[in-house]
Structure formats: C-alpha cells, structure tokens
Design an enzyme around this catalytic site. Structure first.
Site, mmCIF file in Angstrom:
data_model
loop_
_atom_site.group_PDB
_atom_site.id
_atom_site.type_symbol
_atom_site.label_atom_id
_atom_site.label_comp_id
_atom_site.label_asym_id
_atom_site.label_seq_id
_atom_site.Cartn_x
_atom_site.Cartn_y
_atom_site.Cartn_z
ATOM 1 N N ARG A 367 -81.963 -20.413 -28.655
ATOM 2 C CA ARG A 367 -82.725 -19.165 -28.508
ATOM 3 C C ARG A 367 -84.072 -19.355 -29.195
ATOM 4 O O ARG A 367 -84.138 -19.937 -30.286
ATOM 5 C CB ARG A 367 -82.013 -17.986 -29.184
ATOM 6 N N HIS A 389 -63.377 -18.447 -24.227
ATOM 7 C CA HIS A 389 -63.285 -17.370 -23.249
ATOM 8 C C HIS A 389 -61.876 -17.344 -22.677
ATOM 9 O O HIS A 389 -61.331 -18.380 -22.290
ATOM 10 C CB HIS A 389 -64.334 -17.564 -22.153
ATOM 11 N N LYS A 473 -67.423 -4.548 -28.063
ATOM 12 C CA LYS A 473 -66.951 -5.661 -28.898
ATOM 13 C C LYS A 473 -66.415 -5.162 -30.228
ATOM 14 O O LYS A 473 -66.632 -4.017 -30.627
ATOM 15 C CB LYS A 473 -68.075 -6.674 -29.127
ATOM 16 N N HIS A 519 -64.593 -12.656 -24.612
ATOM 17 C CA HIS A 519 -65.432 -13.608 -25.333
ATOM 18 C C HIS A 519 -65.021 -13.532 -26.807
ATOM 19 O O HIS A 519 -64.840 -12.439 -27.347
ATOM 20 C CB HIS A 519 -66.913 -13.228 -25.257
#
Length: 649
Positions: A367, A389, A473, A519
């Site tokens: 990133r 995953h 999440k 995830h």
C-alpha cells in the site's frame, strides 16, 4: 416534550431544546461533572447543542473513545488559539485527534519558526486560556460566507478545504478571539482542560502530499486532571525505552534503507528467525483447524482488483499500475490477498461436501502510505499478512467464525496478551454508499458476528461505520503492558466477493449456490504484530519465540573451543545458541548479553571445561547452578515444550 431513549432502553421525557448536559444532570450530578460529549442517533454532538425531537442518546466520559476525542479536539483548538496569540497571522490547516492526543498543522508567518524551546510558553498560555472558562460556541454559516471569512484572513489552507465541501450549511467553532472551520463536536467550554503537554514538533506536507508546502505539525496531549498527565509522562518515558525501533536496532532484528525505499523493512537474520518462529507456530495451530497453505504472486492484473472492488476503493492508496510492453496490459502490486484466493477457489467445481475450504497464506501486500505517515514497523508500505480465507455454506458460517475466535484465543494466550476487547465493526446506516452488497446480506453477516461473539463470551463494543467496504468484522483490541490499545487480529464476513467473482458450489439439491467468505488475520500483519510484541515485552520474548535462546560466555579466550563445543551441541539439540568469544571481562559480557535480552547465559571456564559442565544464568533471575550440557539441553527443551504444549494439544 421529547422522548429520550438511553442505552439501557429506558425512556425519559424532556422539554424540547434540552441538551446533553441537561440529560446528564437528570441522571446524576456525578455524571454531569464527568460527561464530555453525547451521541444523538449515532452521531456525536456537543453537550450544549439542543435536542428538538425524539432521539436515542449515549453519554460519553473520559473512559470512552468518543469522550477523549472530543476533549482532544477542543484541546487542538485551544493550542491553535495560544499559537495565534504568539504568532499573529498563522494559518491553520487541520487539527485532528490521534490515539494519544492531537496535532495541528500550521503555516507560520514568513520568517517565523517554532522550536521545542517555544512549547513551554505555549503550554502556559493554553492553561491560562483554559482557566478563563471561555465558552466554545458552534456557529452555522453558508459556504459562501465561510469562504469570504477565510479569504479576508488570507488563509488559503481553509479556503481550499471549504471549496471542496458541498454547498449548504458549514459549521465554525469560536472560543474567545479564535474561530476555526470545524464539524465538531467540542467541549462546552475551555475549563475542562486542566493539564497540558506539547510533546513534539515535526514537518508535514499539506494534506500529506509531497508536492504541497511543508507545514509545522505540533503534537500535544491534555487531561482533565494533572495527576493523569503525571502518570502519562511516566508511561511516555517507559514507552521510549520500549520503542520497537530502538529495541529492534539493539537486538538486530530489522532495519530500513533509503536505497531500498521508505516504508520497506529489511529483516536481519535474528528478526527473520523471530518471524519464522511466529509463522511456524501459527501454521501448526492452523493445521489442527484444517487449513491448507497456498501461495500467490506479488502482482496481479489490474482487472482482478477492479472485479474485487479494491481498485475503486484503495486505488489512490496503492502503488500505481505497472504497464508492460504489451499493449493495454496493466498490473498492480498486490494490495490484498483475497482476490487471488477467490481465483484459487474457482480452480475446479466445488460441492457442498467440499465446504468449508480453508486457505491460508503469509502473503505480502503493498500500500502506498504517505511518507509522513510511515512509522517503524507499525506503518509500512510493504507488509505480510497472516491471511486466510474460509469458503463455507450458510449453515457453517457461525461455527467457522467461532473457530477463528478460538485460534485468536490460542495466539493471545501464547504471547501473554491477557487484556483485550472485541470490537464489532458494523456499517454506518447513514452512509450506504460506502459499502458494496445487498442490505439483506449485510444484515445476515452482522447478525452472525454478533451471535458468535456472544456465544464465545467475548467482552465487546460495537462501532458503527468501522466495517470494511465489503462486510462487517470483529476486530480485537489488545491492551499492552503500558495500557495502550492496539488493534490486532481481525475476522470479517463477506457475502460480496463471492458474488463479484461468481463463486459457486453445487448444493445437496443439485442447484448452484454462493459460498460465504470469511477473511481472517489473527496477527493482522507480521510487521505491526512484531512491533507491538516488542513494545509489550520490552524485547523479552517467550523462550520458544526468542531468536537467540542461549549465549555461551567463556571467561577467557582459552575456553573458546569448549564454548563452541557447548554451542554446537545445543544447536544440534534444537536450541538456538551462539558464543560470545570476545576478549572482554566476563562481567562486561554478562551485561552486554543481558541488554540483548538473551534468556539464558552459560558461563564456562576451567572447572566447566574439565567437568563437561555449564554454569547457568537466567535473564532477570541470576545464577541457576551448574548442569551438564545434556541436562541443560533437556531442561531447556522441556521449558519450551511446556510453554507450547497447552497451545498445540
């Protein structure tokens, strides 16, 4: 009258126009003294802003993140007012809160410079202004009037910010002679701020863009009591000693190189060993839970990330696309592993009997973080996620989610992270445009997380607006040895990527169905996790994890050969050992190696060489007596086995 619903679902009636302070006073005078902000239907407001209709509210004190943020946001304005007093004509950029206080980016008048020596005077002025108990007043004006106001002040920084806002009402906050563009919220007045410490000065490009002007960034922290500041300063000194950048250099774990590039850590042999031990540990745990290891490339065709939505959401924060000699062909450095894993799932047809499928990878992603935001290992441009995953059926979702929680429990226990809270991160109902996928799937995903967390007995907090763009999440917030909070470990439920990648399995009804994707990354990233672990332990890792478990110290060069024999025996017994054969006094060797945080020091001289013994010294405990090499190897291996048996069995 209006009806106010409190967090316990009780309802109280107030006259229209009642404020958060009025509500707090109605509950208790103690709460009224401590309250700092209020949320109204999920939006945090000033305490003195009137409520004119029925609402659900929550009151925040210093113990709440929202309370601290409001306190520090007002403190940033107080600091700006003090700076403007000493440096009239200063232009103010942005002044947000951070995890431990606040900062303000400022553009000083030409020829003026702010140094560390000036901070004490600014602190005194802030206390003087705070004691004046000046009201902090919210004002609403039009965009045109706001532009005109800051144009008259020749403040091009604020003009730029205002020009990007939508037309309509804009809010300003005023205290005394200082007025600033701000959406709030703020404290009712300045007197809440009792203790001030401006901690540092740094340079920062306007809006984080290296092409823009360099501004002066002033960091600070404030508290409602002087005692709190005193305690914080003690912790700050301890934090400096535990700084992972300092300890990482002392222990020779990692380094950075301008030639390689900013934010790209280089792992030295000892740091690599530390990482390998962590990876091996998690691989063994994952194997028990039915995971299979996979590997994917560091780059991918840009269409892969457009399909997943990562290009649209993170394109600006990723490295720019890589063009190849072929016409129209573009690649990206991998910003996430999940699109690659979706393609692995599609490798062959899947049946409902094949699910769940659990794919794990220590995958390195990239990133583009602004240079001003980079910080040691905690904020880097290339990092490795302990990513996995899980592709499962709807009837398997909750159980699979709970099994991931079990893995995180194992990791936290193994590394002595005992104080943690699970944050349930949900979508912001007021900003549906931030998310992809149907509301029905979001509802199901959020409910599964809430139920799983409750069934595992987790201590939880719920945060609206903190979900990933593709799903809700569960984030684990750990408290380290200094009481600081870190986000480590995340589990996310995703109905959307399977839809975007058209993932399928054949059900028991012989029809095609979409799997659900979980995830998960218990460490989060290896870089950030190691940084937190270093600071949590001050570099004194558990014996099973430490890169160098034993150092053999000959009392003179005459015994170097025996020391090498001891070290070789230990290394052949799965014990990480080395020899300090320097021509130094034994006291110096002991001090130096204790500073390196090596758990066991073995001292050897004439008596040991003749008898085949080692004199054992343990870090922090001193002498432990003499043993044969065989006895010591068995002793150490048993200690490691005892540490790990509870986690592997």
């Amino acid at each position: 009258m209006i009806k106010i619903t409190l967090p316990d679902n009780s309802i109280r009636e107030f006259e229209a126009g009642a404020t958060g302070l009025d509500i707090a006073n109605a509950i208790s005078s103690r709460l009224a003294k401590d309250v700092l902000a209020i949320s109204v239907n999920g939006e945090v407001w000033d305490l003195n802003r009137p409520l004119i209709s029925d609402a659900s509210v929550k009151l925040y004190t210093w113990d709440d993140r929202e309370g601290k943020e409001t306190f520090w946001h007002s403190s940033a304005h107080l600091m700006a007012e003090a700076i403007e007093f000493f440096y009239p004509g200063t232009k103010f950029g942005i002044g947000p809160t951070v995890d431990t206080g606040f900062y303000y980016d400022i553009d000083l008048p030409e020829g003026k410079q702010l140094t560390e020596k000036d901070l004490a005077e600014i602190e005194k002025k802030m206390i003087e202004l705070a004691r004046a108990k000046t009201d902090i007043v919210r004002k609403e004006i039009s965009k045109a009037d706001a532009l005109a106001m800051f144009t008259s002040k020749n403040d091009e920084l604020k003009q730029e910010l205002i020009s990007e806002l939508e037309d309509g009402t804009i809010t300003l906050y005023q205290q005394g002679n200082f007025t600033d563009l701000c959406r709030g919220p703020h404290l009712p007045n300045t007197s809440y701020i009792k203790a001030v410490k401006l901690t540092s000065i740094a340079g920062a490009y306007w809006r984080g863009n290296e092409k823009n002007k360099m501004l002066t960034r002033v960091y600070g922290v404030t508290f409602p009591k002087q005692k709190m500041l005193d305690e914080y300063l003690v912790l700050l000194e301890e934090a400096k000693k535990r700084d992972h950048r300092k300890i990482g250099k002392e222990m020779e774990l990692f380094t950075f190189s301008q030639q390689v590039g900013q934010g790209l850590p280089l792992w030295l042999p000892k740091g690599t060993m530390l990482r390998m031990q962590l990876e091996d540990f998690l691989k063994k745990v994952q194997k028990k839970f039915g995971y299979e290891q996979v590997m994917t490339p560091h780059i991918g065709d840009v269409t892969l990330y457009k399909t997943s939505g990562h290009f649209q959401k993170y394109g600006a924060d990723s490295f720019q696309t890589i063009k190849t000699p072929a016409e129209g062909e573009e690649y990206m450095l991998k910003p996430m592993n999940c699109p690659h894993h979706c393609e692995l799932y599609k490798f062959k047809p899947r049946s409902y009997k094949d699910l769940p499928i659990r794919m794990a990878e220590f995958g390195t992603v990239y990133r583009y973080e602004q240079s001003g935001e980079l910080h040691g290992l905690t904020r880097v441009r290339g990092f490795t996620q302990d990513d996995a995953h899980i592709f499962c059926r709807p009837d398997q979702l909750k159980d699979e989610f709970k099994k991931v929680i079990d893995i995180i429990f194992i990791i936290f226990k193994a590394l002595n992270f005992e104080d943690y809270t699970a944050q349930i991160s949900l979508r912001d109902p007021n900003k549906p445009e931030k998310y992809i996928g149907s509301p029905e799937n979001w509802d199901k995903a959020e409910q599964a997380i809430i139920e799983a967390a409750a069934e595992k007995g987790l201590k939880t907090v719920t945060e609206l607006g903190e979900a990933a763009f593709y799903g809700p999440k569960l984030d684990f917030m750990i408290k380290d040895a200094l009481g600081r909070n870190w986000q480590l470990g995340t589990i996310q439920v995703d109905y959307n990527l399977p839809e975007r990648f058209e993932l399928e399995y054949i059900g028991a009804d012989d029809k095609r169905h979409r799997p659900i994707m979980i995830h998960r990354a218990p460490f989060g990233s290896m870089e950030r996790f190691v940084a937190v672990l270093i600071e949590h332990t001050a570099g004194k890792f558990p014996l099973w994890l430490t890169p160098e478990q034993v150092v053999v110290l000959p009392i003179s060069e005459k015994y170097n050969e025996y020391a090498e024999n001891v070290s070789n025996y230990l290394n052949n017994s799965d014990i990480r050992s080395l020899v300090d054969g320097r021509n130094e006094k034994i006291g110096r060797k002991i001090r130096d190696n204790e500073l390196k945080r090596i758990p066991y020091l073995l001292i050897v001289g004439e008596k040991e060489a003749e008898s085949g013994l080692v004199s054992v010294r343990k870090q922090g405990e001193g002498d432990k007596g003499s043993m044969t090499m065989e006895e010591f190897a068995a002793f150490l291996n048993n200690e490691v086995k005892d540490q790990l048996s509870a986690f592997y069995n």
